[in-house]
Design an enzyme around this catalytic site. Structure first.
Site, PDB file in Angstrom:
ATOM      1  N   LYS A  44      -5.450 -10.276  -6.523  1.00  0.00           N
ATOM      2  CA  LYS A  44      -6.604 -10.399  -5.615  1.00  0.00           C
ATOM      3  C   LYS A  44      -7.741  -9.470  -6.050  1.00  0.00           C
ATOM      4  O   LYS A  44      -7.480  -8.336  -6.459  1.00  0.00           O
ATOM      5  CB  LYS A  44      -6.134 -10.031  -4.198  1.00  0.00           C
TER       6      LYS A  44
ATOM      7  N   LYS B 166     -11.869  -4.179  -3.283  1.00  0.00           N
ATOM      8  CA  LYS B 166     -12.951  -3.200  -3.434  1.00  0.00           C
ATOM      9  C   LYS B 166     -12.454  -1.853  -3.933  1.00  0.00           C
ATOM     10  O   LYS B 166     -13.241  -1.022  -4.341  1.00  0.00           O
ATOM     11  CB  LYS B 166     -13.778  -3.058  -2.150  1.00  0.00           C
TER      12      LYS B 166
ATOM     13  N   LYS C   5       0.818  -1.223   0.000  1.00  0.00           N
ATOM     14  CA  LYS C   5       0.000   0.000   0.000  1.00  0.00           C
ATOM     15  C   LYS C   5       0.843   1.260   0.000  1.00  0.00           C
ATOM     16  O   LYS C   5       0.483   2.251  -0.634  1.00  0.00           O
ATOM     17  CB  LYS C   5      -0.974   0.000   1.188  1.00  0.00           C
TER      18      LYS C   5
END
Ligand code: TYM
Length: 331
Positions: A196, A199, A114
């Site tokens: 993966k 969202k 991230k």
């Protein structure tokens, strides 16, 4: 006294709930309410680790609560609440920060991914994300934590922190065990079956949201990236796209992956994609309808949040007081 084992899990409202969340976590969370003492939170504080529009965060906190209820989490059978409504989470997280080594937090894959993806916002909250998560879990002495595979490293760290604290003082925290499903602990993006499903993915064509309308769901499945081999076979290594579709189908059709493989042995890819899409649409139809009814009733949602927060706070405060006492804070 017959004490039930405790289960904790949470989902963060950074984007809308998608079928990977459902297969990886929510499905097990529902099942576990039958036998365990379950607490489930909307991890709104965790959302602040990424850039987040305040209006959307507020809206999604209601959405998540409505969806928790719509998928069948019953507030009579489990405790449902917003993480920020129970201040003990943030308070214990601070203490746990002081029992976590810099090197341990730095090794977390999620932090590395991230912070690399958004270097302009590699904030300290993102770094401390796993200690807040550890606080969520340890506050309630959770035995089990139903999550997808991507969260297992955070779970390991929560155990390490708990063990360190217990060894330094005296047994305080329960060491939690991460629970992943037999299949689907990692659902892949339909647009890139090696990544993966998320969202907040850039390519939202690869993510199927629980609340997507039927046409959108069908379109996304029909466009799913597969391979040029033209045989339907479960082989995650060589056929990640087809294997992902078979996994998704097996979960929503309620059959094993082997049964799904047999069912589509003679089918072409277009037929498989259509059938998976239709199965997902039908599975979520009643859930979407129930969501629409619930989201219109803010008063009810707020009453569920309030009751949940009261129940959770009562338990969390007791643990926090114990921890404060052990580390030497004057109460
Ligand atoms: P979040 O919101 O990113 O994900 C929620 C849950 O969904 C699982 N998941 C998946 N499972 C299978 N395939 C996928 N493609 C997929 N994408 C997501 C995640 O593993 C997770 O179980 N850090 C947590 C939120 C959290 C938490 C906690 C969880 C905060 N505190 C305490 C457990 C215990 C998270 O990543 O949420």
């Amino acid at each position: 006294m017959d004490e039930k084992k405790v289960v904790f899990s949470a989902l963060k409202p950074t984007g809308d709930l998608q079928i990977g969340n459902y297969i990886g976590a929510l499905k097990n969370m529902i099942k576990m309410t039958e036998d365990y003492d379950c607490l489930y939170a909307v991890a709104d504080l965790h959302s602040l680790t990424v850039d987040c529009d305040p209006k959307l965060l507020r809206k999604r906190s209601y959405d998540f609560m409505a969806l928790f209820l719509a998928i069948g989490l019953d507030p009579e059978k489990c405790t449902l609440f917003l993480q920020s409504h129970v201040p003990a989470h943030a308070e214990l997280a601070w203490i746990l920060n002081c029992f976590t080594q810099f090197g341990e937090a730095k090794r977390m894959t999620q932090f590395k991914d991230k912070s690399a993806k958004a270097p302009q916002n590699a904030n300290v909250g993102l770094f401390a994300y796993p200690t807040l998560m550890a606080a969520d879990i340890l506050l309630y002495k959770a035995d089990y934590v139903p999550v997808g595979k991507d969260q297992m490293q955070h779970l390991e760290l929560a155990r390490t922190i708990a063990e360190r604290f217990n060894n330094k003082y005296s047994p305080t925290f329960t060491l939690p065990e991460g629970i992943t499903g037999k299949r689907g602990s990692k659902i892949f993006s339909l647009a890139d079956p090696t990544a993966k499903m998320g969202k907040t993915d850039e390519n939202l064509n690869g993510t199927v949201f629980i609340l997507d309308d039927p046409d959108t769901v069908m379109r996304k499945f029909k466009r799913a990236v597969t391979d040029s081999d033209a045989t339907v076979r479960f082989d995650p290594q060589n056929k990640p796209g087809i294997s992902n579709l078979l996994t998704i189908y097996s979960v929503f059709a309620g059959v094993s992956v082997e049964e799904a493989e047999r069912e589509f042995a003679a089918a072409d890819y277009a037929t498989l994609k259509t059938r998976v899409g239709e199965t997902v649409v039908e599975y979520f139809r009643p859930i979407r309808e129930e969501y629409a009814r619930l989201i219109a009733d803010k008063g009810y949602l707020e009453s569920v949040m309030k009751t949940g927060a009261e129940k959770a706070s009562y338990r969390a405060e007791k643990m926090l007081a114990k921890v404060y006492r052990k580390v030497g804070l004057v109460r």
